[in-house]
Enzyme design. Sequence first.
Site, PDB file in Angstrom:
ATOM      1  N   PHE A 133       0.784  -1.303  -0.022  1.00 22.35           N
ATOM      2  CA  PHE A 133      -0.125   0.146  -0.091  1.00 22.35           C
ATOM      3  C   PHE A 133       0.861   1.122   0.005  1.00 22.35           C
ATOM      4  O   PHE A 133       1.741   1.299   0.860  1.00 22.35           O
ATOM      5  CB  PHE A 133      -1.047   0.050   1.352  1.00 22.35           C
TER       6      PHE A 133
ATOM      7  N   LYS B 208       3.206  10.096   8.140  1.00 18.30           N
ATOM      8  CA  LYS B 208       2.810   9.696   9.463  1.00 18.30           C
ATOM      9  C   LYS B 208       3.276  10.461  10.587  1.00 18.30           C
ATOM     10  O   LYS B 208       3.421  11.543  10.954  1.00 18.30           O
ATOM     11  CB  LYS B 208       2.741   8.255   9.368  1.00 18.30           C
TER      12      LYS B 208
ATOM     13  N   ASP C 172       9.375   2.599   1.178  1.00 17.36           N
ATOM     14  CA  ASP C 172       8.294   3.261   1.497  1.00 17.36           C
ATOM     15  C   ASP C 172       8.313   3.312   3.218  1.00 17.36           C
ATOM     16  O   ASP C 172       7.950   2.070   3.701  1.00 17.36           O
ATOM     17  CB  ASP C 172       7.012   2.900   0.726  1.00 17.36           C
TER      18      ASP C 172
END
Length: 392
Positions: free
Chosen positions: A134, A251, A222
């Site tokens: 993702f 995040k 990522d």
Amino acid sequence: MTEHRKLTERWGEVLSNTYGTPPVALVSGRGSTVTDEDGKDYIDLLAGIAVSSLGYAHPAVVEAVSTQVATLGHVSNLFASPPVVETATKLLDKVGDSDARVFFSNSGAEANEAAFKLARLTGRRRILAAHHGFHGRTMGSLAMTGQPGKRKAFEPFPGGVEFYTYGDIDYLTTLVEQDPENTAAIILEPVQGETGVIPAPEGFLTAVRELCDQHGILMIVDEVQTGVGRTGDFFAFQHEDVLPDVITMAKGLGAGMPIGATISRGQAQGLFSPGSHGTTFGGNPVSCAAASAVLDCVDESFLAEVTRKGQWLAREVGNSPVVSSVRGRGLMLGVVLNKPVAKEAVAVGLHHGLILNAPSSDVVRLTPPLVITDDELAQAVERLHKVLEEVG
């Protein structure tokens, strides 16, 4: 509409139905505890999906944001400002490469969108991404997301993306060798978060680094969910002592303030040029001030505490007859259940004052604030055992 109506009742009347109506409306938080509109407290084991790295109302973040917004707010990237330069400098120190460069954006999806464009700027067209990975919901980041359920309604995507089996270096090598000179990048998560907290097999990142070096391919890692100490290392790729060409972050970097970062180094460093990419809000001084405060907090002793607390949490949560295994590292754990009752556990958890998440039917994801205390962890485990006993 009257003032005394609950926020959850008003939600569906004014907001797009992309998440459904939330079961709870939160109005305040401190440390690792949040409070809803009825005054009920919850120990947060999700942290805004691994975002609130320093919990809620952390003094360092409150001071940094308050001071900066009262000094200089948004100025766009047409002008320099101290927090942006300072935060980028600290990130390069964390990477250990002063020749690397940082592009700031607003989110993980945008950080990965920038990485997608860097890959295209190599002149090659193939990008290899992992099944079940993702990377975001913009068209470029979604093109690299290996989850058909999230992709189907939005096809066709930008071309050139092919998918490999996560952790299978033989499969990936075969895929690369079909057209190595046209392969721009391999992108991966060190731990697949949205699939259920699945760490890459030992040695996989090292093997990918070697494969990329062999063929002049960009290695894109990522770190949107895993970065900033989440796994006990500042970057999760440091578990194998590799160094990617492109690192994406978001995040936990802003501890709740919106910020993303794409760090390019080596052969990727000079690909962006003036006009090739941009953002109006990326690198906002207020968000960068928050990120700078976070980077100051996440030092070696902080990381050691994340590792210690994560090991304790994994061990204690595993002492349940409903739990078949616990995987992950640091404070990014996937509690694998022996029954498909994870979503039920999330709902029951709210009744017990516990915020949980279920990325799949048999996995409960735990990503609490990195500053969660031992007392909060002990209370959370006690409540979680009651939840699992109830749903199991």
